[in-house]
Design a protein around this motif. Sequence first.
Motif, PDB file in Angstrom:
ATOM      1  N   ASP A  51      51.214  41.886  46.941  1.00  0.00           N
ATOM      2  CA  ASP A  51      51.340  42.633  45.679  1.00  0.00           C
ATOM      3  C   ASP A  51      51.434  41.693  44.482  1.00  0.00           C
ATOM      4  O   ASP A  51      50.865  41.957  43.424  1.00  0.00           O
ATOM      5  CB  ASP A  51      52.573  43.537  45.721  1.00  0.00           C
ATOM      6  CG  ASP A  51      52.423  44.687  46.706  1.00  0.00           C
ATOM      7  OD1 ASP A  51      51.277  44.954  47.123  1.00  0.00           O
ATOM      8  OD2 ASP A  51      53.451  45.305  47.047  1.00  0.00           O
ATOM      9  N   ILE A  52      52.159  40.599  44.684  1.00  0.00           N
ATOM     10  CA  ILE A  52      52.294  39.620  43.593  1.00  0.00           C
ATOM     11  C   ILE A  52      50.927  39.034  43.251  1.00  0.00           C
ATOM     12  O   ILE A  52      50.554  38.943  42.075  1.00  0.00           O
ATOM     13  CB  ILE A  52      53.276  38.496  43.988  1.00  0.00           C
ATOM     14  CG1 ILE A  52      54.689  39.067  44.129  1.00  0.00           C
ATOM     15  CG2 ILE A  52      53.252  37.376  42.953  1.00  0.00           C
ATOM     16  CD1 ILE A  52      55.696  38.076  44.670  1.00  0.00           C
ATOM     17  N   GLU A  53      50.177  38.651  44.263  1.00  0.00           N
ATOM     18  CA  GLU A  53      48.849  38.069  44.017  1.00  0.00           C
ATOM     19  C   GLU A  53      47.922  39.082  43.350  1.00  0.00           C
ATOM     20  O   GLU A  53      47.131  38.734  42.480  1.00  0.00           O
ATOM     21  CB  GLU A  53      48.240  37.568  45.332  1.00  0.00           C
ATOM     22  CG  GLU A  53      48.963  36.375  45.918  1.00  0.00           C
ATOM     23  CD  GLU A  53      49.010  35.197  44.965  1.00  0.00           C
ATOM     24  OE1 GLU A  53      48.026  34.927  44.261  1.00  0.00           O
ATOM     25  OE2 GLU A  53      50.075  34.540  44.928  1.00  0.00           O
ATOM     26  N   ARG A  54      48.011  40.358  43.753  1.00  0.00           N
ATOM     27  CA  ARG A  54      47.171  41.392  43.152  1.00  0.00           C
ATOM     28  C   ARG A  54      47.534  41.575  41.676  1.00  0.00           C
ATOM     29  O   ARG A  54      46.661  41.681  40.818  1.00  0.00           O
ATOM     30  CB  ARG A  54      47.351  42.710  43.908  1.00  0.00           C
ATOM     31  CG  ARG A  54      46.314  43.730  43.509  1.00  0.00           C
ATOM     32  CD  ARG A  54      46.301  45.012  44.342  1.00  0.00           C
ATOM     33  NE  ARG A  54      47.064  44.986  45.573  1.00  0.00           N
ATOM     34  CZ  ARG A  54      48.231  45.633  45.763  1.00  0.00           C
ATOM     35  NH1 ARG A  54      48.760  46.325  44.789  1.00  0.00           N
ATOM     36  NH2 ARG A  54      48.855  45.580  46.910  1.00  0.00           N
ATOM     37  N   MET A  55      48.851  41.585  41.369  1.00  0.00           N
ATOM     38  CA  MET A  55      49.281  41.726  39.971  1.00  0.00           C
ATOM     39  C   MET A  55      48.827  40.542  39.126  1.00  0.00           C
ATOM     40  O   MET A  55      48.377  40.710  37.994  1.00  0.00           O
ATOM     41  CB  MET A  55      50.800  41.874  39.899  1.00  0.00           C
ATOM     42  CG  MET A  55      51.288  43.247  40.281  1.00  0.00           C
ATOM     43  SD  MET A  55      53.038  43.483  39.942  1.00  0.00           S
ATOM     44  CE  MET A  55      53.780  42.563  41.275  1.00  0.00           C
ATOM     45  N   MET A  56      48.934  39.338  39.678  1.00  0.00           N
ATOM     46  CA  MET A  56      48.510  38.151  38.938  1.00  0.00           C
ATOM     47  C   MET A  56      46.991  38.150  38.728  1.00  0.00           C
ATOM     48  O   MET A  56      46.504  37.750  37.673  1.00  0.00           O
ATOM     49  CB  MET A  56      48.944  36.874  39.660  1.00  0.00           C
ATOM     50  CG  MET A  56      50.432  36.681  39.704  1.00  0.00           C
ATOM     51  SD  MET A  56      51.114  36.552  38.040  1.00  0.00           S
ATOM     52  CE  MET A  56      52.834  36.777  38.355  1.00  0.00           C
ATOM     53  N   ALA A  57      46.257  38.629  39.724  1.00  0.00           N
ATOM     54  CA  ALA A  57      44.796  38.703  39.587  1.00  0.00           C
ATOM     55  C   ALA A  57      44.413  39.722  38.519  1.00  0.00           C
ATOM     56  O   ALA A  57      43.454  39.516  37.773  1.00  0.00           O
ATOM     57  CB  ALA A  57      44.158  39.057  40.921  1.00  0.00           C
ATOM     58  N   GLN A  58      45.166  40.826  38.437  1.00  0.00           N
ATOM     59  CA  GLN A  58      44.878  41.830  37.412  1.00  0.00           C
ATOM     60  C   GLN A  58      45.098  41.271  36.014  1.00  0.00           C
ATOM     61  O   GLN A  58      44.321  41.544  35.101  1.00  0.00           O
ATOM     62  CB  GLN A  58      45.763  43.060  37.614  1.00  0.00           C
ATOM     63  CG  GLN A  58      45.324  43.949  38.739  1.00  0.00           C
ATOM     64  CD  GLN A  58      46.287  45.102  38.962  1.00  0.00           C
ATOM     65  OE1 GLN A  58      47.372  45.143  38.386  1.00  0.00           O
ATOM     66  NE2 GLN A  58      45.889  46.033  39.802  1.00  0.00           N
ATOM     67  N   THR A  59      46.157  40.478  35.831  1.00  0.00           N
ATOM     68  CA  THR A  59      46.404  39.914  34.505  1.00  0.00           C
ATOM     69  C   THR A  59      45.310  38.928  34.126  1.00  0.00           C
ATOM     70  O   THR A  59      44.902  38.861  32.974  1.00  0.00           O
ATOM     71  CB  THR A  59      47.776  39.226  34.421  1.00  0.00           C
ATOM     72  OG1 THR A  59      47.862  38.213  35.421  1.00  0.00           O
ATOM     73  CG2 THR A  59      48.898  40.219  34.601  1.00  0.00           C
ATOM     74  N   VAL A  60      44.806  38.163  35.111  1.00  0.00           N
ATOM     75  CA  VAL A  60      43.712  37.233  34.839  1.00  0.00           C
ATOM     76  C   VAL A  60      42.448  38.004  34.494  1.00  0.00           C
ATOM     77  O   VAL A  60      41.711  37.642  33.576  1.00  0.00           O
ATOM     78  CB  VAL A  60      43.492  36.287  36.039  1.00  0.00           C
ATOM     79  CG1 VAL A  60      42.206  35.504  35.874  1.00  0.00           C
ATOM     80  CG2 VAL A  60      44.675  35.357  36.208  1.00  0.00           C
TER      81      VAL A  60
END
Length: 148
Positions: free
Chosen positions: A52-61
């Motif tokens: 979930d953390i990686e998905r959230m960080m990818a969304q911000t990028v």
Amino acid sequence: MNAFDSPFVVPVAGCVMILGLGVAGIYSEIRNKELRSQERIAMLQRGVPLADIERMMAQTVDEEKKVRDPLRSLANARRTALILLACGVGLGVFGLLLYEILQIRPVLVVAATGIINLCIGVGFLIDYNMQKRELSRFGMEVDSEASL
């Protein structure tokens, strides 16, 4: 002798400023990465799954790298062209009026600087027309509001 009486003050100050801006940019990027990593660590400590953390960080990028609206880009090119053309004409007229008032030939340099803005503005107009032609080639209709 005063240090500020030297003819090298302006070039040295310019170089120091450019160097300072570069260092500030690098520091800002490092601090940004540090804050992102602290945010990830805090999420992990709260029990948020790594996926979930990686998905959230990818969304911000992805949000930072969004594709821009072509009509907005077209309007920005037109607006920039008009502003630069107006600045060029204004500088030219100001320089010529200043020359007429003072009758000092080197003042004509002010009028000549207006040519730089005029040329860049013409370049933006050419870019505007090229973008408009490209958009119409891809089937996007350009409103009369977006035309010059």
